[in-house]
Design a protein around this motif. Structure first.
Motif, short mmCIF file in Angstrom:
data_model
loop_
_atom_site.label_atom_id
_atom_site.label_comp_id
_atom_site.label_asym_id
_atom_site.label_seq_id
_atom_site.Cartn_x
_atom_site.Cartn_y
_atom_site.Cartn_z
N VAL A 1 0.84 -1.19 0.00
CA VAL A 1 0.00 0.00 0.00
C VAL A 1 0.88 1.24 0.00
CG1 VAL A 1 -0.19 -0.05 2.52
CG2 VAL A 1 -1.90 1.19 1.19
N ASN A 2 0.40 2.29 -0.66
CA ASN A 2 1.14 3.55 -0.71
C ASN A 2 1.07 4.27 0.63
OD1 ASN A 2 2.16 3.72 -3.39
ND2 ASN A 2 0.11 4.13 -4.14
N LEU A 3 2.21 4.75 1.06
CA LEU A 3 2.28 5.69 2.19
C LEU A 3 2.20 7.08 1.57
CD1 LEU A 3 2.85 5.93 5.30
CD2 LEU A 3 5.26 6.24 4.67
N ARG A 4 1.20 7.86 1.94
CA ARG A 4 0.94 9.12 1.25
C ARG A 4 1.21 10.32 2.15
NH1 ARG A 4 -1.13 8.72 -3.75
NH2 ARG A 4 -1.93 6.67 -4.40
N THR B 1 -6.08 9.74 -1.32
CA THR B 1 -5.33 9.18 -2.44
C THR B 1 -4.90 10.26 -3.42
OG1 THR B 1 -7.42 8.74 -3.58
CG2 THR B 1 -6.47 6.94 -2.27
N ALA B 2 -5.39 11.48 -3.25
CA ALA B 2 -4.98 12.58 -4.13
C ALA B 2 -3.59 13.10 -3.77
CB ALA B 2 -5.99 13.72 -4.05
N TYR B 3 -3.10 12.80 -2.56
CA TYR B 3 -1.77 13.26 -2.16
C TYR B 3 -0.69 12.38 -2.79
CZ TYR B 3 -3.76 16.41 1.33
OH TYR B 3 -4.44 17.43 1.95
N PRO B 4 0.51 12.93 -2.99
CA PRO B 4 1.58 12.15 -3.61
C PRO B 4 2.06 11.03 -2.69
CG PRO B 4 2.44 14.25 -2.85
CD PRO B 4 0.95 14.31 -2.68
N PRO B 5 2.52 9.91 -3.26
CA PRO B 5 3.05 8.83 -2.43
C PRO B 5 4.43 9.17 -1.89
CG PRO B 5 3.21 8.26 -4.75
CD PRO B 5 2.46 9.55 -4.69
N VAL B 6 4.68 8.74 -0.66
CA VAL B 6 5.97 8.94 0.00
C VAL B 6 6.83 7.67 -0.14
CG1 VAL B 6 7.12 9.44 2.19
CG2 VAL B 6 4.96 10.57 1.61
N ASN B 7 6.17 6.51 -0.01
CA ASN B 7 6.86 5.23 -0.13
C ASN B 7 5.80 4.16 -0.30
OD1 ASN B 7 8.79 3.21 -0.10
ND2 ASN B 7 9.83 3.96 1.73
N VAL B 8 6.23 2.93 -0.49
CA VAL B 8 5.32 1.78 -0.56
C VAL B 8 5.60 0.89 0.64
CG1 VAL B 8 4.61 -0.24 -1.87
CG2 VAL B 8 5.18 1.88 -3.07
N GLY C 1 3.99 9.38 7.10
CA GLY C 1 2.98 9.53 6.06
C GLY C 1 1.65 8.98 6.55
N TRP C 2 0.68 8.93 5.64
CA TRP C 2 -0.67 8.52 6.00
C TRP C 2 -1.05 7.26 5.23
CZ3 TRP C 2 -4.08 11.08 9.42
CH2 TRP C 2 -3.53 12.23 10.02
N MET C 3 -1.69 6.34 5.96
CA MET C 3 -2.19 5.09 5.39
C MET C 3 -3.68 4.96 5.63
SD MET C 3 0.53 2.03 6.19
CE MET C 3 -0.77 0.83 5.85
N SER C 4 -4.37 4.39 4.67
CA SER C 4 -5.79 4.08 4.88
C SER C 4 -5.90 2.96 5.91
CB SER C 4 -6.43 3.66 3.56
OG SER C 4 -7.72 3.13 3.77
N SER C 5 -6.83 3.11 6.84
CA SER C 5 -6.99 2.08 7.88
C SER C 5 -7.51 0.77 7.29
CB SER C 5 -7.96 2.58 8.95
OG SER C 5 -9.25 2.82 8.40
N ASN C 6 -7.99 0.78 6.04
CA ASN C 6 -8.45 -0.46 5.41
C ASN C 6 -7.31 -1.46 5.26
OD1 ASN C 6 -11.07 0.53 5.10
ND2 ASN C 6 -10.61 1.43 3.12
#
Length: 211
Positions: free
Chosen positions: A33-36, A41-48, A76-81
């Motif tokens: 999952v992308n770390l944003r 999801t509109a924010y740029p990814p920081v890492n995977v 960064g931010w992750m979806s709790s899903n």
């Protein structure tokens, strides 16, 4: 108990009681999952974050949809899903994992968060692009001031209309002058007029006339 020991104990208890001190809980990424750079999801990814990797959760939004995490020193931010928490042999995922983690409710401040964590990132220079994706805008909405080195500003609409009308008038006068210049003695007579210029006689003919 020695006085120094008492002071150390009191200092330690006070540090624990200080408000705002972040205590991260450990969660597991359920898949890649992308770390944003923000809770969208509109924010740029920081890492995977790879599936099965641990992340440290510092807090989540009030609706538990996104969480602020640390992944090997990268914030960064992750979806709790895509978060999971294991306790007593039971695996909790999604929003349930957030409840069992005991992560505090936090808010997202775009300007402050990016200033603290992303100053060295290439997308930081274009941060106005993501301003207002989540939360209020922090940059001025007004259009940037024009740099006179790029030339003067365009004229207002009414001035452009006047300019077009003047050009049309000039072209019309130009065409009229060129048409008159083709005839030394002036323009030719109308086509209905007799070419021999004699007095009109109904018996005469033919005539040049349009029907």
């Amino acid at each position: 108990m020695p006085r120094l020991t008492l002071l150390k104990t009191a200092f330690a208890l006070g540090a624990v009681a200080l408000p705002g001190v972040a205590h991260a809980a450990t969660a597991i990424a359920t898949t890649n999952v992308n770390l944003r750079a923000g809770p969208s999801t509109a924010y740029p990814p920081v890492n995977v974050v790879r599936g099965g990797e641990d992340v440290q959760v510092y807090g989540c939004l009030a609706n538990r949809s996104w969480c602020d995490v640390d992944f090997y020193g990268q914030r960064g931010w992750m979806s709790s899903n895509y978060l999971a928490f294991v306790r007593g042999g039971t695996r909790y995922t999604g929003e349930r994992s957030v409840r069992y983690l005991g992560a505090p409710v936090i808010t997202y401040s775009f300007g402050d968060y990016w200033d603290r964590h992303y100053r060295g990132r290439p997308f930081y220079r274009d941060r106005q692009r993501w301003d207002g994706v989540y939360g209020p805008r922090i940059f001025d909405r007004a259009a940037p001031r024009r740099d006179w080195r790029d030339g003067p500003p365009p004229p207002p609409p009414h001035a452009r209309r006047d300019e077009r009308r003047d050009r049309w008038e000039e072209r019309r006068e130009d065409r009229r002058d060129r048409r008159d210049d083709r005839f030394e003695d002036g323009p030719p007579p109308p086509r209905w007029q007799r070419t021999d210029m004699r007095p009109f006689d109904p018996e005469d003919g033919p005539y040049d006339r349009d029907y």
